[in-house]
Write a protein that holds these residues in place. Structure first.
Motif, PDB file in Angstrom:
ATOM      1  N   CYS A 285       5.220  -0.324   5.671  1.00  0.00           N
ATOM      2  CA  CYS A 285       5.653   0.298   4.414  1.00  0.00           C
ATOM      3  C   CYS A 285       6.477   1.554   4.704  1.00  0.00           C
ATOM      4  CB  CYS A 285       4.444   0.674   3.557  1.00  0.00           C
ATOM      5  SG  CYS A 285       3.753  -0.707   2.637  1.00  0.00           S
TER       6      CYS A 285
ATOM      7  N   CYS B 202       3.714  -5.330   4.530  1.00  0.00           N
ATOM      8  CA  CYS B 202       2.576  -4.408   4.397  1.00  0.00           C
ATOM      9  C   CYS B 202       1.292  -4.965   5.017  1.00  0.00           C
ATOM     10  CB  CYS B 202       2.348  -4.130   2.907  1.00  0.00           C
ATOM     11  SG  CYS B 202       0.909  -3.109   2.588  1.00  0.00           S
ATOM     12  N   GLU B 203       0.563  -4.077   5.699  1.00  0.00           N
ATOM     13  CA  GLU B 203      -0.704  -4.463   6.351  1.00  0.00           C
ATOM     14  C   GLU B 203      -1.826  -4.630   5.334  1.00  0.00           C
ATOM     15  OE1 GLU B 203      -0.696  -5.139   9.415  1.00  0.00           O
ATOM     16  OE2 GLU B 203       0.796  -3.903  10.442  1.00  0.00           O
TER      17      GLU B 203
ATOM     18  N   CYS C 173       0.826  -1.217   0.000  1.00  0.00           N
ATOM     19  CA  CYS C 173       0.000   0.000   0.000  1.00  0.00           C
ATOM     20  C   CYS C 173       0.856   1.262   0.000  1.00  0.00           C
ATOM     21  CB  CYS C 173      -0.950  -0.018   1.204  1.00  0.00           C
ATOM     22  SG  CYS C 173      -0.177   0.405   2.779  1.00  0.00           S
ATOM     23  N   GLY C 174       2.064   1.156   0.541  1.00  0.00           N
ATOM     24  CA  GLY C 174       2.972   2.298   0.530  1.00  0.00           C
ATOM     25  C   GLY C 174       2.773   3.286   1.667  1.00  0.00           C
ATOM     26  N   VAL C 175       1.715   3.136   2.468  1.00  0.00           N
ATOM     27  CA  VAL C 175       1.445   4.139   3.514  1.00  0.00           C
ATOM     28  C   VAL C 175       1.300   3.566   4.926  1.00  0.00           C
ATOM     29  CG1 VAL C 175       0.400   5.841   1.962  1.00  0.00           C
ATOM     30  CG2 VAL C 175      -1.036   4.081   2.983  1.00  0.00           C
ATOM     31  N   CYS C 176       1.192   2.244   5.076  1.00  0.00           N
ATOM     32  CA  CYS C 176       1.003   1.683   6.418  1.00  0.00           C
ATOM     33  C   CYS C 176       2.329   1.727   7.194  1.00  0.00           C
ATOM     34  CB  CYS C 176       0.487   0.241   6.324  1.00  0.00           C
ATOM     35  SG  CYS C 176       1.712  -0.924   5.724  1.00  0.00           S
TER      36      CYS C 176
HETATM   37 ZN   LIG Z   1       1.569  -1.038   3.447  1.00  0.00          ZN
END
Ligand SMILES: [Zn+2]
Ligand SMILES: [Zn+2]
Length: 347
Positions: free
Chosen positions: A97, A105-106, A91-94
């Motif tokens: 990440c 990643c979650e 996702c790039g934001v959790c």
């Molecule tokens: Zn993530």
């Protein structure tokens, strides 16, 4: 096109006729060159692993192929390029990440779980994966099946980053399946003085020896712990890497290492993964116990480079090849435990 699709836990997967995907903006389509079968595929099909697996998804996450169609706005790739990608689309934001551990990643989407995978004639490279530069171009001289192994190799590199091998270490690899044989080669590259490999299979021990094991042990016929202690002045190895998902072996690995030694629980165990361990071995002996799961872009790129350079012998690991029309037979063959790595190639 044909795809080997998931039909539910414990239900046989089937080769089904599917529409050939058309790449939209930012996407690419690859013509699958090879997909190597992983122990995880077996666990999915046996119903031991169902989390995140979508009904009807095309299985297979160790895939390499040739760019076949390029969607609008994709630069840097042309038809015919040999490519592969790490299967986790993050996702790039959790939290994980943001901390640079995107493979944890979650909100991950995985090729061969919920993104259609490589046991097919064609595969679509998702826009997010392309945007995050996950697709890696490899040297054209490689056979696709060699490049498919970038996935398990990158997972092992991630494991190695956690358990570390230092120059002069004695390393014990428990289990000489494909994963054990990759850890063996990585330990050699990382500077291990001695690598001891334990496996009940004679052919797997022979392969381990051919790939650089100093000593192999049949744990059903001889005393692995005694052997390791005998080689290390009674102290134990610096590192033990568990490469078969057998609960009782977790405690064996804790016993195999010296005080302040490192143990990697690299293999996943079935279900919730319970194992009885003597936790005091960790406490009094100040052991470091680490795990590893999946791989990210960074280790994947390193894996591709190790394959291209020949530093890791991938050809010896691929012992059997099946056509896509025989995908069921290929999976059954993997279940038999014979051979090392099985490649499935569109026929
Ligand atoms: Zn993530
Ligand atoms: Zn795998």
């Amino acid at each position: 096109m044909r795809g080997f699709t998931y039909a539910g836990p414990g239900v046989p997967a089937q080769l089904t006729e599917l529409p050939t995907p058309e790449p939209g903006p930012g996407e690419l389509r690859i013509r699958v060159g090879a997909n190597t079968v992983c122990g995880t595929d077996l666990r999915i099909l046996r119903g031991e692993k169902s989390k995140g697996v979508r009904l009807g998804a095309v299985l297979g996450h160790e895939v390499a192929g040739y760019v076949d169609a390029v969607g609008e706005g994709v630069e840097g790739f042309a038809e015919g390029d040999l490519v592969a990608m790490p299967p986790s689309v993050c996702c790039g934001v959790c939290g994980p990440c943001r901390r640079g551990t995107e493979h944890l990643c979650e909100d991950v989407h995985l090729v061969g779980y919920d993104i259609d995978g490589g046991l097919a004639d064609y595969m679509l490279i998702p826009r997010e994966a392309r945007a995050r530069r996950q697709l890696v171009k490899a040297a054209p001289h490689l056979e696709p099946a060699q490049l498919s192994l970038a996935e398990p190799i990158s997972c092992c590199l991630n494991g190695l980053d956690n358990y570390r091998v230092e120059v002069g270490d004695v390393v014990v690899i428990v289990g000489a399946g494909p994963i054990g044989l990759i850890h063996l080669q990585l330990a050699r590259i990382a500077g291990a003085r001695q690598v001891i490999v334990s496996d009940p299979s004679e052919t797997r021990r022979a392969t381990a020896e051919a790939l650089g094991a100093d000593l192999t042990v049949d744990p059903t016929a001889s005393d692995l712990l005694g052997t390791v202690r005998g080689l290390t002045d009674g102290e134990g190895a610096d590192v033990a890497v568990l490469c078969i998902g057998v609960p009782a072996l977790v405690n064996d690995c804790l016993n195999l290492v010296r005080k302040r030694g490192r143990v990697s629980i690299f293999a996943g165990l079935a279900g919730e993964g319970w194992s009885n361990i003597a936790a005091n071995l960790i406490h009094y002996r100040e052991l470091t116990v680490v795990g590893a799961s999946n791989s990210g872009r960074e280790s994947f790129v390193r894996a591709v480079a190790l394959i291209e350079s020949g530093a890791i012998d991938t050809k010896s690991l691929i012992t059997h090849t099946f056509g896509l029309s025989q995908a069921t037979e290929a999976i059954e063959f993997v279940a038999s435990g014979e051979g090392i790595k099985v490649a499935v190639i569109p026929d």
